[in-house]
Every structure is written in structure tokens, then in C-alpha cells.
Design a protein around this motif. Structure first.
Motif, PDB file in Angstrom:
ATOM      1  N   ALA A   1       5.080  -3.961  10.139  1.00  0.00           N
ATOM      2  CA  ALA A   1       4.868  -3.055  11.262  1.00  0.00           C
ATOM      3  C   ALA A   1       4.578  -3.875  12.522  1.00  0.00           C
ATOM      4  O   ALA A   1       3.964  -4.938  12.451  1.00  0.00           O
ATOM      5  N   PRO A   2       5.006  -3.408  13.678  1.00  0.00           N
ATOM      6  CA  PRO A   2       4.817  -4.187  14.913  1.00  0.00           C
ATOM      7  C   PRO A   2       3.370  -4.262  15.395  1.00  0.00           C
ATOM      8  O   PRO A   2       3.033  -5.151  16.171  1.00  0.00           O
ATOM      9  N   GLU A   3       2.535  -3.334  14.947  1.00  0.00           N
ATOM     10  CA  GLU A   3       1.137  -3.330  15.391  1.00  0.00           C
ATOM     11  C   GLU A   3       0.209  -3.249  14.187  1.00  0.00           C
ATOM     12  O   GLU A   3       0.544  -2.648  13.168  1.00  0.00           O
ATOM     13  N   LYS A   4      -0.961  -3.829  14.314  1.00  0.00           N
ATOM     14  CA  LYS A   4      -1.919  -3.767  13.222  1.00  0.00           C
ATOM     15  C   LYS A   4      -2.654  -2.429  13.230  1.00  0.00           C
ATOM     16  O   LYS A   4      -2.727  -1.746  14.265  1.00  0.00           O
ATOM     17  N   LEU A   5      -3.185  -2.061  12.083  1.00  0.00           N
ATOM     18  CA  LEU A   5      -3.950  -0.829  11.972  1.00  0.00           C
ATOM     19  C   LEU A   5      -5.316  -0.979  12.631  1.00  0.00           C
ATOM     20  O   LEU A   5      -5.828  -2.087  12.786  1.00  0.00           O
ATOM     21  N   ALA A   6      -5.893   0.146  12.986  1.00  0.00           N
ATOM     22  CA  ALA A   6      -7.264   0.153  13.494  1.00  0.00           C
ATOM     23  C   ALA A   6      -8.221   0.187  12.306  1.00  0.00           C
ATOM     24  O   ALA A   6      -7.975   0.896  11.325  1.00  0.00           O
ATOM     25  N   ALA A   7      -9.280  -0.568  12.369  1.00  0.00           N
ATOM     26  CA  ALA A   7     -10.270  -0.570  11.293  1.00  0.00           C
ATOM     27  C   ALA A   7     -10.975   0.776  11.213  1.00  0.00           C
ATOM     28  O   ALA A   7     -11.195   1.452  12.231  1.00  0.00           O
ATOM     29  N   ASP A   8     -11.292   1.185   9.992  1.00  0.00           N
ATOM     30  CA  ASP A   8     -12.055   2.406   9.729  1.00  0.00           C
ATOM     31  C   ASP A   8     -11.355   3.673  10.226  1.00  0.00           C
ATOM     32  O   ASP A   8     -12.003   4.657  10.592  1.00  0.00           O
ATOM     33  N   GLN A   9     -10.037   3.644  10.227  1.00  0.00           N
ATOM     34  CA  GLN A   9      -9.246   4.839  10.535  1.00  0.00           C
ATOM     35  C   GLN A   9      -8.193   5.019   9.439  1.00  0.00           C
ATOM     36  O   GLN A   9      -7.620   4.051   8.945  1.00  0.00           O
TER      37      GLN A   9
ATOM     38  N   ARG B   1      14.218   1.603 -12.341  1.00  0.00           N
ATOM     39  CA  ARG B   1      14.910   1.635 -11.050  1.00  0.00           C
ATOM     40  C   ARG B   1      15.022   3.034 -10.456  1.00  0.00           C
ATOM     41  O   ARG B   1      14.850   3.242  -9.248  1.00  0.00           O
ATOM     42  N   ASP B   2      15.315   4.013 -11.278  1.00  0.00           N
ATOM     43  CA  ASP B   2      15.550   5.369 -10.781  1.00  0.00           C
ATOM     44  C   ASP B   2      14.269   6.148 -10.509  1.00  0.00           C
ATOM     45  O   ASP B   2      14.333   7.286 -10.042  1.00  0.00           O
ATOM     46  N   GLU B   3      13.113   5.544 -10.804  1.00  0.00           N
ATOM     47  CA  GLU B   3      11.858   6.280 -10.637  1.00  0.00           C
ATOM     48  C   GLU B   3      10.938   5.668  -9.578  1.00  0.00           C
ATOM     49  O   GLU B   3       9.958   6.282  -9.188  1.00  0.00           O
ATOM     50  N   LEU B   4      11.244   4.472  -9.130  1.00  0.00           N
ATOM     51  CA  LEU B   4      10.441   3.829  -8.092  1.00  0.00           C
ATOM     52  C   LEU B   4      11.174   3.955  -6.758  1.00  0.00           C
ATOM     53  O   LEU B   4      11.692   2.988  -6.214  1.00  0.00           O
ATOM     54  N   VAL B   5      11.199   5.171  -6.239  1.00  0.00           N
ATOM     55  CA  VAL B   5      11.970   5.449  -5.030  1.00  0.00           C
ATOM     56  C   VAL B   5      11.070   5.591  -3.805  1.00  0.00           C
ATOM     57  O   VAL B   5      11.370   5.055  -2.737  1.00  0.00           O
ATOM     58  N   THR B   6       9.971   6.308  -3.944  1.00  0.00           N
ATOM     59  CA  THR B   6       9.007   6.452  -2.847  1.00  0.00           C
ATOM     60  C   THR B   6       7.620   6.057  -3.327  1.00  0.00           C
ATOM     61  O   THR B   6       7.087   6.650  -4.266  1.00  0.00           O
ATOM     62  N   LEU B   7       7.039   5.042  -2.704  1.00  0.00           N
ATOM     63  CA  LEU B   7       5.666   4.618  -2.973  1.00  0.00           C
ATOM     64  C   LEU B   7       4.856   4.960  -1.727  1.00  0.00           C
ATOM     65  O   LEU B   7       5.210   4.537  -0.620  1.00  0.00           O
ATOM     66  N   GLU B   8       3.785   5.728  -1.895  1.00  0.00           N
ATOM     67  CA  GLU B   8       3.012   6.125  -0.716  1.00  0.00           C
ATOM     68  C   GLU B   8       1.531   6.266  -1.053  1.00  0.00           C
ATOM     69  O   GLU B   8       1.157   6.504  -2.208  1.00  0.00           O
ATOM     70  N   LEU B   9       0.715   6.137  -0.034  1.00  0.00           N
ATOM     71  CA  LEU B   9      -0.736   6.210  -0.230  1.00  0.00           C
ATOM     72  C   LEU B   9      -1.441   6.340   1.110  1.00  0.00           C
ATOM     73  O   LEU B   9      -0.851   6.108   2.166  1.00  0.00           O
ATOM     74  N   TRP B  10      -2.696   6.720   1.006  1.00  0.00           N
ATOM     75  CA  TRP B  10      -3.577   6.765   2.171  1.00  0.00           C
ATOM     76  C   TRP B  10      -4.578   5.616   2.067  1.00  0.00           C
ATOM     77  O   TRP B  10      -5.164   5.390   1.003  1.00  0.00           O
ATOM     78  N   ILE B  11      -4.756   4.886   3.156  1.00  0.00           N
ATOM     79  CA  ILE B  11      -5.751   3.811   3.182  1.00  0.00           C
ATOM     80  C   ILE B  11      -6.592   3.913   4.454  1.00  0.00           C
ATOM     81  O   ILE B  11      -6.145   4.437   5.472  1.00  0.00           O
ATOM     82  N   ARG B  12      -7.807   3.397   4.349  1.00  0.00           N
ATOM     83  CA  ARG B  12      -8.683   3.278   5.516  1.00  0.00           C
ATOM     84  C   ARG B  12      -9.333   1.893   5.436  1.00  0.00           C
ATOM     85  O   ARG B  12     -10.443   1.743   4.921  1.00  0.00           O
ATOM     86  N   PRO B  13      -8.626   0.864   5.910  1.00  0.00           N
ATOM     87  CA  PRO B  13      -9.150  -0.500   5.793  1.00  0.00           C
ATOM     88  C   PRO B  13     -10.388  -0.711   6.653  1.00  0.00           C
ATOM     89  O   PRO B  13     -10.507  -0.150   7.742  1.00  0.00           O
TER      90      PRO B  13
ATOM     91  N   SER C   1     -10.241  -3.954   1.033  1.00  0.00           N
ATOM     92  CA  SER C   1     -11.549  -3.302   1.079  1.00  0.00           C
ATOM     93  C   SER C   1     -11.512  -2.205   2.132  1.00  0.00           C
ATOM     94  O   SER C   1     -10.778  -2.285   3.113  1.00  0.00           O
ATOM     95  N   GLY C   2     -12.297  -1.171   1.895  1.00  0.00           N
ATOM     96  CA  GLY C   2     -12.312  -0.001   2.773  1.00  0.00           C
ATOM     97  C   GLY C   2     -12.310   1.252   1.936  1.00  0.00           C
ATOM     98  O   GLY C   2     -13.128   1.386   1.009  1.00  0.00           O
TER      99      GLY C   2
ATOM    100  N   GLY D   1      -9.182  -8.164   9.125  1.00  0.00           N
ATOM    101  CA  GLY D   1      -9.331  -9.566   9.528  1.00  0.00           C
ATOM    102  C   GLY D   1      -8.740 -10.582   8.573  1.00  0.00           C
ATOM    103  O   GLY D   1      -8.555 -11.750   8.947  1.00  0.00           O
ATOM    104  N   ARG D   2      -8.417 -10.167   7.339  1.00  0.00           N
ATOM    105  CA  ARG D   2      -7.845 -11.125   6.389  1.00  0.00           C
ATOM    106  C   ARG D   2      -6.387 -11.434   6.727  1.00  0.00           C
ATOM    107  O   ARG D   2      -5.664 -10.584   7.215  1.00  0.00           O
ATOM    108  N   SER D   3      -5.980 -12.660   6.427  1.00  0.00           N
ATOM    109  CA  SER D   3      -4.587 -13.029   6.664  1.00  0.00           C
ATOM    110  C   SER D   3      -3.652 -12.212   5.782  1.00  0.00           C
ATOM    111  O   SER D   3      -2.515 -11.936   6.159  1.00  0.00           O
ATOM    112  N   ARG D   4      -4.145 -11.820   4.594  1.00  0.00           N
ATOM    113  CA  ARG D   4      -3.365 -10.946   3.724  1.00  0.00           C
ATOM    114  C   ARG D   4      -4.321 -10.142   2.848  1.00  0.00           C
ATOM    115  O   ARG D   4      -5.339 -10.652   2.398  1.00  0.00           O
TER     116      ARG D   4
END
Length: 214
Positions: free
Chosen positions: A111-119, A53-65, A175-176, A71-74
Motif C-alpha cells: 500500500a502507498p501509505e502506512k496505517l494509522a496506529a490504534d485505528q 487452489r480453488d478455495e484460497l480466493v479471498t483472504l480478509e480480516l480486520w486489524i487495529r495495529p 500486536s494490537g 513501528g516494526r520493519s515487518r
């Protein structure tokens, strides 16, 4: 060019060449991943299975879908869960029709808006576990896109701790490209910020998976 090995759902290991040298200096470093690739988080940090509990405070990463991920539902990015995938026992980041989402023990953020592909996009989930009602925030590119209090109790363990793949084989893979991945035992962010392209390791880092090392 550096080659790396990554697990697939079939069990074999496949050699990939991260496109690190091809990325502009202004962008994060990234490794190309495709459906079937998987990163087992317990291979990098065994203690994560105990749901500290005390160590899972911030989870972060960079993605480029890529277009397929958008296009996947999830599309699962990072998932900590029970064996049966119960939402109330899970902590996860994923895409839903291209929008960044998070689950914190049954409370969903989107999030209110989807990400842009390949960014490139920086995604973070912060959970303040020091209070009775845990405050969770979902961040995209340094801005809060959703937040709420979490009433459910913290689980005793995580039987599933992985990235990129769908543990339950329902086609919800990512994928990406994947950049740095970092989990910290402190709240890294509390207000709007500019994400660093490289996520460095310091005394508050409990897990760091650098692009090109997985």
C-alpha cells in the motif's frame, strides 16, 4: 466478560479478555493480541495445509495495529508458506513499516501509505486462480491499493499456516487488536466497496475465525 485462550510461542496458553464490550457499535469487534500470540490456521481448517487452489480466493480480516506494530520493519498478520519461508511458495499479509503488504508466490504488493496506529483497517487479498496468469489484488478499507498478474505456479502444500507470530523467530510479530478473519472460495470483491464490520459465514466461506473466538 468473555475470556479466551490463545497460544504463545512458548507453548503455554494464556487467558485474554477481548475488549468487545468496550468497542463502539460503529467499530468491529476485536481481541487484544500481543507479541508471542499465535493462531494456528490448521487448528481451524486442516485442509489449508494442502494449499487448495480453488478455495484460497479471498483472504480478509480486520486489524487495529498498535504503535509498536506500526513501528516494526515487518509485522506478520497471516502467513502460508514453506518451512523455510521461501517467498515463491508463500501467500501472506503483513505490515512493512506500517504499510499493508501482501506476497503472492514471490510477487510483493504494498500500500502507498502506512496505517494509522490504534485505528481499525479492513485488509483483503484476492487471487483469481481460475486463469493461467493469476490476477491478485491487495485491498485496504475497500479500495485496491496494488494489483498485478502472478506467473509463478501454485505450491503443492503449506508447511506453515499461522497468524500473528513470526515462525522464524526474527521479531516480526503483530500486536494490537484482531477482528474477524475470513477465507472464501470466491472473489468477494472486484470494485470499491464498504467493508462490513462483521464478516459473516455463508456457503462460500471455507474459514471463519470470529473476534473473541480465538
Amino acid at each position: 466478560m468473555i475470556s479466551i485462550a490463545i497460544s504463545s510461542v512458548a507453548g503455554e496458553r494464556r487467558e485474554l479478555c477481548p475488549e468487545i464490550c468496550c468497542e463502539p457499535a460503529s467499530e468491529p469487534l476485536g481481541t487484544q493480541v500481543q507479541v508471542g500470540d499465535r493462531i494456528g490456521l490448521t487448528d481451524h481448517w486442516a485442509e489449508i495445509a494442502k494449499a487448495p487452489r480453488d478455495e484460497l480466493v479471498t483472504l480478509e480480516l480486520w486489524i487495529r495495529p498498535d504503535e509498536a506494530a506500526i513501528g516494526r520493519s515487518r509485522s506478520f498478520i497471516l502467513i502460508l508458506s514453506s518451512a523455510n519461508g521461501a517467498d515463491a511458495l508463500g501467500l501472506s499479509l503483513f505490515l512493512k513499516d506500517g504499510a499493508v503488504c501482501g506476497n503472492v508466490f514471490g510477487r510483493f504488493f504494498e500500500a502507498p501509505e502506512k496505517l494509522a496506529a490504534d485505528q481499525w483497517a479492513h485488509v483483503a487479498l484476492t487471487v483469481n486462480s481460475q486463469t493461467v496468469n493469476k490476477q491478485a489484488k491487495l485491498w485496504v478499507n475497500g479500495q485496491i491499493v496494488a494489483e498485478d498478474l502472478i506467473l509463478n505456479e501454485w505450491p503443492k502444500d503449506f508447511e506453515v499456516a499461522e497468524m500473528l507470530s513470526d515462525h522464524w523467530n526474527q521479531g516480526r510479530a503483530f500486536s494490537g487488536k484482531l477482528g474477524d478473519v475470513r477465507i472464501s472460495k470466491v472473489l468477494r470483491y472486484d470494485e470499491k466497496f464498504s467493508p462490513a464490520n462483521h464478516l459473516p459465514k455463508d456457503e462460500n466461506t471455507v474459514l471463519l475465525i470470529e473476534a473473541g473466538s480465538f
